[in-house]
Enzyme design. Structure first.
Site, PDB file in Angstrom:
ATOM      1  N   ASP A   1     -10.247   3.529  -7.246  1.00 56.51           N
ATOM      2  CA  ASP A   1     -11.537   3.002  -7.699  1.00 56.51           C
ATOM      3  C   ASP A   1     -12.483   2.606  -6.564  1.00 56.51           C
ATOM      4  OD1 ASP A   1      -9.587   1.030  -7.204  1.00 56.51           O
ATOM      5  OD2 ASP A   1     -10.599  -0.451  -8.459  1.00 56.51           O
TER       6      ASP A   1
ATOM      7  N   GLU B   1      -7.681  -0.994  -8.890  1.00 55.06           N
ATOM      8  CA  GLU B   1      -7.068  -1.940  -7.949  1.00 55.06           C
ATOM      9  C   GLU B   1      -7.993  -3.112  -7.701  1.00 55.06           C
ATOM     10  OE1 GLU B   1      -5.817  -4.270  -4.881  1.00 55.06           O
ATOM     11  OE2 GLU B   1      -7.629  -3.110  -4.596  1.00 55.06           O
TER      12      GLU B   1
END
Ligand code: NI
Length: 392
Positions: A79, A136
């Protein structure tokens, strides 16, 4: 085999192209749809079977080894962050206000590079599981992957993060703590609003909140053993509406970091105690909320030794070091390490001769030579850990 032979020019070029493509098209946590598509297309081209749609846009792929009952996991995060990019790189973000400012584009690319090396190897000791994890940055992705069975049958897990403190090609393998725990707190203060000219008719939430901020500063400095790194920061203080109005309410928000589970617990209790005591002292009401984030990330001793040897094999003795300073940032890889043994390393990503901006900055970048070191390390650790797991 030298690193240049193992990670040859084609593999390296593919990693760089993938990294730049992902960098140009960053996606926020839980929205990594295109990124997952790119990963799956690459796995398909490599002939590696995969499961997609794991915990949102996560992808899990198994490369079968001789011993299919033993699984070694390698994990990359996918991400990006809500940051407006200012690097002026030719492959800068095409999405306004979203940027790969933490290098997860690099993490995904190096794991795909390792996948190419592992897929060609017809003598893998154990099955290698590639875990491409979403979200994350929210601190929630790892747990969601675990709940979606990504760790089932896994004997050991490995991961790593790019780090501007080390030269490209370096790998920092550290015994013990790599990342601090990271928790959030909020304090809601209710006083009594009033006229700025008549403070005696009010309970001033700005004054109560200010005293709380100052009192909280003494927790780490006066209550925690100085040999245990820890931080409490108040990052937000909202109160008031006008210069001539005493605020009836205030809200504080902050972050709690620790490298020891007992210190972490103490800090939680202390923030609550200090907030409630200061409120009581001044006749205000208070509500404290503490939101547990990622736990302390502690490498497992035996597995760390294995990782160190694999890093040396990958990049040579002279390019392996240990972290020199405590990292107070959080990392949700810590959840995996609560379940199975493993090790988290740092990949040197420093760009020589340039100012190196910190992760999460709008000017963050890393030296792509790090991709080569990362892929080589993952290849070697997957094989070494596979042998080790088989021997047990
Ligand atoms: Ni990161």
């Amino acid at each position: 085999m030298s690193i240049a032979e193992l990670v040859n020019a084609d593999v390296f070029a593919d990693m760089v192209a993938m990294r730049r493509d992902l960098h140009r098209h960053p996606e926020l946590s839980w929205q990594e749809e295109r990124t997952a598509g790119k990963i799956c297309a690459r796995l398909e081209a490599l002939g590696i079977p995969f499961r997609r749609g794991v915990a949102g846009f996560g992808v899990v792929a198994d490369i079968p080894g001789r011993n299919r009952g033993r699984v070694i996991a390698l994990r990359a995060d996918m991400d990006a962050l809500p940051v407006k990019e200012e690097t002026e790189l030719p492959f800068s973000s095409s999405v306004d206000g979203v940027m790969h400012a933490c290098g997860h584009d690099g993490h995904t690319s190096m794991l795909l590079g390792a996948a190419a090396l592992l897929a060609q190897d017809d003598d893998l000791p154990a099955t290698v599981r590639l875990i491409f994890q979403p979200a994350e940055e929210t601190g929630r992705g790892a747990r969601a992957m675990i709940e979606a069975h990504a760790l089932d049958d896994v004997a050991m897990i490995f991961g790593g993060h790019l780090d501007r403190h080390y030269a490209p090609g370096m790998i920092a393998v550290t015994d013990g703590v790599v990342n601090a725990s990271s928790d959030k707190f909020s304090i809601e203060i209710t006083g009594q609003g009033g006229h700025a000219a008549r403070p005696h008719e009010s309970v001033d939430a700005v004054v109560v909140g200010s005293l709380m901020v100052m009192a909280i500063q003494t927790i780490v400095s006066r209550e925690v053993n100085p040999s245990h790194p820890s931080v409490i920061s108040v990052g937000r203080f909202d109160a008031g509406t006008a210069s001539n109005v005493i605020a009836g309410g205030a809200r504080l928000e902050g972050s709690i970091r620790a490298q020891d589970a007992r210190v972490r617990e103490h800090l939680h209790t202390a923030v609550r105690r200090v907030a409630e005591s200061v409120a009581k002292l001044h006749g205000a009401a208070v509500h404290v909320d503490i939101d547990f984030g990622t736990p302390v990330l502690t490498n497992h001793p035996e597995v760390t030794e294995l990782a160190r040897r694999a890093a040396r094999q990958a990049v040579g003795d002279e390019h392996v070091c240990a972290m020199t300073t405590a990292n107070m940032g959080g990392e949700d890889f810590s959840y995996y390490l609560e379940e199975v043994p493993g090790c988290y390393v740092r990949f040197g990503g420093q760009i020589p001769g340039k100012e190196n901006f910190p992760a999460h900055s709008s000017k963050f970048d890393f030296d792509e030579a790090a991709l080569r070191a990362g892929a080589a390390y993952y290849y070697h650790i997957a094989k070494a850990a596979g042998e080790e797991a088989n021997a047990k």
